[in-house]
Design a protein around this motif. Structure first.
Motif, mmCIF file in Angstrom:
data_model
loop_
_atom_site.group_PDB
_atom_site.id
_atom_site.type_symbol
_atom_site.label_atom_id
_atom_site.label_comp_id
_atom_site.label_asym_id
_atom_site.label_seq_id
_atom_site.Cartn_x
_atom_site.Cartn_y
_atom_site.Cartn_z
ATOM 1 N N ALA A 119 0.824 -1.208 0.000
ATOM 2 C CA ALA A 119 0.000 0.000 0.000
ATOM 3 C C ALA A 119 0.859 1.259 0.000
ATOM 4 O O ALA A 119 0.394 2.328 -0.412
ATOM 5 N N LYS A 120 2.101 1.122 0.463
ATOM 6 C CA LYS A 120 3.032 2.242 0.476
ATOM 7 C C LYS A 120 4.103 2.121 -0.598
ATOM 8 O O LYS A 120 5.030 2.931 -0.642
ATOM 9 N N ASN A 121 4.002 1.085 -1.433
ATOM 10 C CA ASN A 121 5.016 0.854 -2.478
ATOM 11 C C ASN A 121 6.422 0.859 -1.895
ATOM 12 O O ASN A 121 7.353 1.438 -2.466
ATOM 13 N N THR A 122 6.580 0.208 -0.759
ATOM 14 C CA THR A 122 7.850 0.282 -0.040
ATOM 15 C C THR A 122 8.272 -1.092 0.468
ATOM 16 O O THR A 122 7.437 -1.876 0.935
ATOM 17 N N VAL A 123 9.556 -1.354 0.369
ATOM 18 C CA VAL A 123 10.169 -2.531 0.971
ATOM 19 C C VAL A 123 11.186 -2.050 1.999
ATOM 20 O O VAL A 123 11.815 -1.010 1.823
ATOM 21 N N TYR A 124 11.300 -2.814 3.078
ATOM 22 C CA TYR A 124 12.162 -2.420 4.180
ATOM 23 C C TYR A 124 13.212 -3.494 4.452
ATOM 24 O O TYR A 124 13.013 -4.679 4.180
ATOM 25 N N LEU A 125 14.314 -3.059 5.035
ATOM 26 C CA LEU A 125 15.316 -3.984 5.568
ATOM 27 C C LEU A 125 15.653 -3.501 6.977
ATOM 28 O O LEU A 125 16.319 -2.484 7.151
ATOM 29 N N GLN A 126 15.140 -4.226 7.962
ATOM 30 C CA GLN A 126 15.445 -3.924 9.360
ATOM 31 C C GLN A 126 16.736 -4.628 9.720
ATOM 32 O O GLN A 126 16.831 -5.852 9.575
ATOM 33 N N MET A 127 17.710 -3.852 10.179
ATOM 34 C CA MET A 127 19.023 -4.398 10.482
ATOM 35 C C MET A 127 19.329 -4.151 11.955
ATOM 36 O O MET A 127 19.425 -2.998 12.384
ATOM 37 N N ASN A 128 19.451 -5.227 12.707
ATOM 38 C CA ASN A 128 19.750 -5.150 14.126
ATOM 39 C C ASN A 128 21.125 -5.769 14.405
ATOM 40 O O ASN A 128 21.662 -6.502 13.583
ATOM 41 N N SER A 129 21.643 -5.477 15.585
ATOM 42 C CA SER A 129 22.940 -6.038 16.005
ATOM 43 C C SER A 129 23.991 -5.875 14.911
ATOM 44 O O SER A 129 24.695 -6.829 14.552
ATOM 45 N N LEU A 130 24.078 -4.690 14.388
ATOM 46 C CA LEU A 130 24.988 -4.449 13.258
ATOM 47 C C LEU A 130 26.442 -4.644 13.653
ATOM 48 O O LEU A 130 26.846 -4.374 14.796
ATOM 49 N N LYS A 131 27.202 -5.122 12.680
ATOM 50 C CA LYS A 131 28.621 -5.399 12.865
ATOM 51 C C LYS A 131 29.418 -4.575 11.863
ATOM 52 O O LYS A 131 28.893 -4.211 10.800
ATOM 53 N N PRO A 132 30.679 -4.304 12.152
ATOM 54 C CA PRO A 132 31.504 -3.556 11.189
ATOM 55 C C PRO A 132 31.527 -4.202 9.805
ATOM 56 O O PRO A 132 31.588 -3.491 8.798
ATOM 57 N N GLU A 133 31.449 -5.527 9.752
ATOM 58 C CA GLU A 133 31.463 -6.215 8.451
ATOM 59 C C GLU A 133 30.179 -6.028 7.658
ATOM 60 O O GLU A 133 30.089 -6.441 6.502
ATOM 61 N N ASP A 134 29.171 -5.387 8.257
ATOM 62 C CA ASP A 134 27.951 -5.047 7.521
ATOM 63 C C ASP A 134 28.107 -3.740 6.748
ATOM 64 O O ASP A 134 27.216 -3.356 5.981
ATOM 65 N N THR A 135 29.223 -3.052 6.942
ATOM 66 C CA THR A 135 29.470 -1.800 6.233
ATOM 67 C C THR A 135 29.506 -2.027 4.729
ATOM 68 O O THR A 135 30.249 -2.879 4.233
#
Length: 122
Positions: A75-91
């Motif tokens: 309905a919002k034409n939107t996709v999300y990516l929730q990212m928790n417990s982020l690590k430096p290698e996620d950069t």
């Protein structure tokens, strides 16, 4: 064709969270499977997560399983990516993409956003 615009990236400390959004201007957003990819400097692009039309099934890369969640609100034409417990290698630069082909085929994604930078400091 759909136009995709990512947002929500930024600088966060290790252990923190970010939620990326990808908004589409197309009227046919709901007909596309959606994916998130990332590319760190000097590395190949990685297929991070994907979601089917209707959101009935999702995939996340093993290294982010339990930390990242993909979702969509048609309905919002939107996709999300929730990212928790982020690590430096996620950069990396994170890109969203859309496909009308099989959602698990990373090579089938042919509509891309411009990317948003995520930097995780240690």
């Amino acid at each position: 064709q759909v136009q995709l615009v990512e947002s929500g990236g930024g600088l966060v400390q290790a252990g923190g969270s970010l939620r990326l959004s990808c908004a589409s201007s197309g009227r046919t957003f709901s007909t596309y499977a959606m994916g998130w990819f990332r590319q760190a400097p000097g590395k190949e692009r990685e297929f991070v997560a994907a979601i089917t039309t209707g959101g009935t099934s999702t995939y996340v890369k093993m290294s982010v399983k339990g930390r990242f969640t993909i979702s969509r609100v048609d309905a919002k034409n939107t996709v999300y990516l929730q990212m928790n417990s982020l690590k430096p290698e996620d950069t990396a630069v994170y890109y969203c993409a859309a496909t009308l082909k099989w959602w698990r085929d990373s090579g089938g994604y042919d509509n891309w956003g411009q990317g948003t930078q995520v930097t995780v400091s240690s």
